[in-house]
Motif scaffolding. Structure first.
Motif, PDB file in Angstrom:
ATOM      1  N   TYR A  79       0.839  -1.207   0.000  1.00 30.80           N
ATOM      2  CA  TYR A  79       0.000   0.000   0.000  1.00 30.80           C
ATOM      3  C   TYR A  79       0.872   1.254   0.000  1.00 30.80           C
ATOM      4  O   TYR A  79       0.665   2.175  -0.804  1.00 30.80           O
ATOM      5  CB  TYR A  79      -0.904  -0.012   1.230  1.00 30.80           C
ATOM      6  N   ARG A  93       1.005   3.866  -3.092  1.00 31.43           N
ATOM      7  CA  ARG A  93       0.521   5.225  -2.823  1.00 31.43           C
ATOM      8  C   ARG A  93       1.623   6.252  -3.072  1.00 31.43           C
ATOM      9  O   ARG A  93       1.396   7.288  -3.711  1.00 31.43           O
ATOM     10  CB  ARG A  93       0.043   5.332  -1.372  1.00 31.43           C
ATOM     11  N   TYR A 120      -5.099   0.903  -2.142  1.00 34.04           N
ATOM     12  CA  TYR A 120      -4.813   2.288  -2.508  1.00 34.04           C
ATOM     13  C   TYR A 120      -5.710   2.742  -3.655  1.00 34.04           C
ATOM     14  O   TYR A 120      -6.301   3.831  -3.599  1.00 34.04           O
ATOM     15  CB  TYR A 120      -3.343   2.476  -2.916  1.00 34.04           C
TER      16      TYR A 120
END
Length: 323
Positions: free
Chosen positions: A268, A272, A310
């Motif tokens: 994640y 991101r 995400y």
């Protein structure tokens, strides 16, 4: 006894705090291995830029350690032995072959290939047909009668050769398989009329050629793109000196992958941070500006759950096949 009990309680609290502190420290110092290409190539440079972006975007909490590679097949093969936070680049089609046990993986199959998960797209290998002359955008048929250098052994050489046959240009184009690295000088010196090369754009050898010589690029028609079966790619007007129109060409998508061994939080954060830093990376190196969420459509297989989290949070449309 009460004194001993208080001592034991205090010791337990200290041990608990120490364990918590160690856990937080471990989470705050996530290390990943990133394997893409050999040093000196555009894709290795992308790895350097991505490493810097991830370090900056996470305030140093996540670091990518670059490793040289001899290519995508090696990157995928290493999934068999790698553990933990291994990140690598590959065309999606090659990963599909690994899962199917076909192509270069026919004799080296592994159940670990089923654990490969996608994270995000990186700049594609984009086909360029560079032609000497004052016309900035040409048709594929304009290659007839030209002396075309395509190089040898590379993706670009294979695609160029395939297109010449596919569109009936075999025998109408004089093909030279010399090293494509010599193409800019050969074109400037009049030894060839054109060359084919595949690279993320803007490609350094095309920049070099266009800066000192009048050249144009071949632009495909929509039906020609469909016939190749390749992913379409637009090279925006102004990418190269003297080429003031958009150029439609083909590309080979390239994706950053990991495996299910990477924990969701790391996947994640990595995904991101990549998207949050993409614009800043594009200000330094234009090839990052070609990346958009629409390119998720080129992925094959499944996204890592951390990456999917995400995309869902960011409201980015994800094809059902990737979930």
């Amino acid at each position: 006894m009460r004194h001993l009990s208080r001592l034991l309680t205090s010791a337990a609290v200290v041990l608990g705090v120490t364990a918590l502190s160690a856990s937080l420290t471990a989470q705050a110092d996530t290390r990943l291995t990133y394997k893409s290409a050999s040093a000196g190539t555009a894709y290795y440079q992308m790895g350097v830029e991505l490493s810097e972006a991830i370090k900056t975007g996470t305030d140093g909490a996540m670091t990518l350690t670059l490793e040289e590679s001899q290519g995508s097949v090696q990157n995928v093969m290493e999934v068999m032995a790698r553990q933990g936070n291994y990140v690598f680049t590959s065309p999606p089609g090659l990963v599909s072959k690994a899962r199917d046990g076909s192509g270069p993986f026919a004799q080296r199959q592994s159940p670990r290939f089923q654990d490969i998960r996608a994270l995000f797209p990186i700049p594609s290998l984009t086909m360029h047909f560079v032609v000497a002359g004052d016309t900035d955008v040409l048709a594929l048929d304009d290659l007839a009668g030209k002396h075309l250098l395509i190089g040898q052994g590379s993706f670009g050489a294979r695609e160029a050769s395939r297109y010449l046959e596919l569109f009936g240009l075999t025998g109408k184009v004089e093909v030279d398989d010399a090293d494509v690295g010599s193409a800019p000088d050969a074109l400037k010196n009049g030894q060839i009329d054109a060359f084919a090369t595949a690279s993320s754009f803007p490609a350094p050898n095309v920049i070099e050629t266009a800066a000192s010589h009048a050249v144009g690029l071949v632009s495909f028609r929509d039906e020609e793109i469909a016939k190749t079966g390749a992913a379409p790619q637009v090279i925006p007007a102004g990418t190269y000196a003297g080429i003031d129109e958009d150029v439609l060409t083909t590309s080979l998508p390239v994706v950053a992958y990991t495996t299910s061994a990477m924990d969701d939080a790391a996947a994640y954060t990595l995904t991101r941070t990549f998207w949050e830093r993409r614009e800043a990376m594009g200000e330094t190196s234009a090839w990052w500006s070609a990346i958009s969420p629409d390119m998720l459509a080129n992925l094959q297989g499944k996204l890592h759950p951390g990456a999917l989290r995400y995309y869902d949070e960011a409201g980015i449309e994800v094809p059902d096949a990737l979930r």
